[in-house]
Design an enzyme around this catalytic site. Structure first.
Site, PDB file in Angstrom:
ATOM      1  N   LYS A  93     -41.989  18.790  20.220  1.00 42.25           N
ATOM      2  CA  LYS A  93     -40.888  19.453  19.520  1.00 42.25           C
ATOM      3  C   LYS A  93     -41.372  20.126  18.236  1.00 42.25           C
ATOM      4  CE  LYS A  93     -38.406  15.610  19.719  1.00 42.25           C
ATOM      5  NZ  LYS A  93     -39.065  14.856  20.809  1.00 42.25           N
ATOM      6  N   THR A  94     -42.212  19.439  17.462  1.00 42.24           N
ATOM      7  CA  THR A  94     -42.756  20.039  16.242  1.00 42.24           C
ATOM      8  C   THR A  94     -43.646  21.232  16.571  1.00 42.24           C
ATOM      9  OG1 THR A  94     -42.727  17.865  15.169  1.00 42.24           O
ATOM     10  CG2 THR A  94     -44.057  19.581  14.141  1.00 42.24           C
ATOM     11  N   ASP A 138     -36.929  17.110  11.531  1.00 39.06           N
ATOM     12  CA  ASP A 138     -37.195  16.116  12.565  1.00 39.06           C
ATOM     13  C   ASP A 138     -36.213  14.950  12.436  1.00 39.06           C
ATOM     14  OD1 ASP A 138     -38.455  15.029  14.728  1.00 39.06           O
ATOM     15  OD2 ASP A 138     -40.177  14.260  13.618  1.00 39.06           O
ATOM     16  N   THR A 187     -34.520  12.504  19.152  1.00 40.23           N
ATOM     17  CA  THR A 187     -34.727  11.723  20.362  1.00 40.23           C
ATOM     18  C   THR A 187     -33.417  11.144  20.874  1.00 40.23           C
ATOM     19  OG1 THR A 187     -35.211   9.774  19.003  1.00 40.23           O
ATOM     20  CG2 THR A 187     -37.081  11.110  19.710  1.00 40.23           C
ATOM     21  N   ARG A 246     -48.941  13.626  23.588  1.00 41.16           N
ATOM     22  CA  ARG A 246     -49.463  12.906  22.427  1.00 41.16           C
ATOM     23  C   ARG A 246     -50.245  11.677  22.863  1.00 41.16           C
ATOM     24  NH1 ARG A 246     -45.017  11.726  18.316  1.00 41.16           N
ATOM     25  NH2 ARG A 246     -45.303  13.931  17.867  1.00 41.16           N
TER      26      ARG A 246
END
Length: 365
Positions: A93-94, A138, A187, A246
């Site tokens: 997302k970032t 975020d 999330t 990740r």
């Protein structure tokens, strides 16, 4: 690109030292947790991130939607609509917000909702924006109610309402803001209030990655880290990465360490397998805690149903960690089922751990 972070408390002069201590213990964080670790916050992580859609692997449908929105906005010489990205952590997302800013040719300012505790935090951030900038928040579902109220006119009318004074002498001033794009990431999209969620022009979900996509990500990261790896080695790492880039990058770094210390040379399937078994990550991506949860459920509770509080007491984990970190992946791969009476281990979980499923489970195979 400008990075916004919360200010350091002057009463904590040793913060830099404590951060160093955390980086000296990289294995204190579970390998399969998708949250960002201290190691991944270092500058090396920025070099791994793709900076253009052409380099971004996976999320094909999302990239197509955003490409159309970007081209349309650039064609009209307008800013991009506010965008809400939701999905499990670690899916990009970032990175997606940084790519949006790069494609639009503007700056991206990054912050998180817990850093915006006071109204003046969000006011100062909004006043620092330039026309067209991307503001990334975020965990936006954790915004305080007061901060959220300030965002409503800022998102809809590009206006900042400030109250000056108190009581009967209080006055409200409206300050114009440059047109910008707010990108929110969460999330837990259901935790957002309806007024905030409805102000986003685009709401998109990031999905888990397929094995072939993760393999390409591992190969790309290995090239950037100047690490020699075969296709089979990349596939082995991808298979154990829970569908999350990740985690795939994190496992690659640990396998690289193993290969370097053992003088193993090029990372192939056998080296990756041995290294990941050392870190207790099995071929299905389960770690020690995942297997312990299933084993306890099977051995002590006959496969269930068993309640969440009982599982937490039996495994020594807190309920929130079980519910938000471990259960989603176990349910995704079909090893765990939730029923009104509690959690139940599936026949596939029995077979994976080497147990014989009961007759009622065998009939479901």
């Amino acid at each position: 690109m400008a990075i916004i972070s919360s200010k350091q408390d002057p009463n904590q002069p040793n913060k830099q030292r404590s951060d160093t201590v955390k980086r000296d213990r990289p294995l204190s964080q579970p390998l399969l947790k998708p949250e960002v670790t201290a190691e991944e916050k270092e500058p090396q992580e920025d070099s791994i991130r793709p900076h253009r859609f052409a380099d971004y692997i996976g999320q094909k449908e999302l990239k197509e939607v955003l490409n159309i929105a970007i081209k349309a906005a650039l064609g009209r010489n307008e800013t991009l609509d506010h965008l809400l990205l939701y999905g499990p952590p670690g899916l990009g997302k970032t990175t997606m917000s940084l790519i949006l800013a790069a494609e639009m040719g503007v700056d991206c300012k990054i912050t998180s909702a817990p850093a915006l505790e006071r109204p003046r935090d969000i006011v100062g951030l909004l006043n620092s924006l330039k026309p067209g900038d991307v503001l990334f928040i975020d965990e936006i579902h954790r915004l305080s109610r007061m901060t959220e109220e300030i965002l409503y006119p800022a998102m809809e009318d590009f206006r900042l309402d400030i109250t000056i004074g108190k009581g009967s002498s209080a006055k409200t001033r409206s300050l114009p803001l440059p047109k910008y794009t707010l990108v929110g990431a969460t999330t837990r999209v259901g935790a957002l209030s309806s007024p905030l969620r409805d102000r986003f022009g685009l709401i998109q979900r990031l999905r888990f990655y397929a094995h072939d996509e993760l393999t390409l990500i591992v190969l790309r990261t290995a090239q950037l880290l100047q690490t020699s790896i075969t296709n089979d080695g990349a596939e082995e790492i991808a298979r154990r990465s829970r569908g999350t880039p990740r985690i795939a990058n994190r496992l690659l770094k640990r396998v690289r360490d193993y290969a370097q210390v053992k003088n193993a040379g090029i990372i192939d399937q056998s080296i990756a397998s041995v290294a990941l078994e050392l870190f207790q990550v099995d071929p299905c991506g389960l770690d020690w805690t995942d297997r312990q949860m299933l084993s306890v459920m099977i051995e002590q509770f006959n496969g269930g149903p068993v309640g969440l509080e009982t599982m937490a007491a039996a495994t020594g984990e807190d309920t929130q960690t079980i519910e938000e970190v471990y259960e989603p992946y176990l349910m995704q791969i079909g090893y765990l089922n939730r029923t009104p009476r509690g959690r139940v281990a599936s026949a596939a979980a029995y077979k994976h751990l080497g147990f014989t499923p009961p007759n009622q489970q065998l009939s479901l195979l």
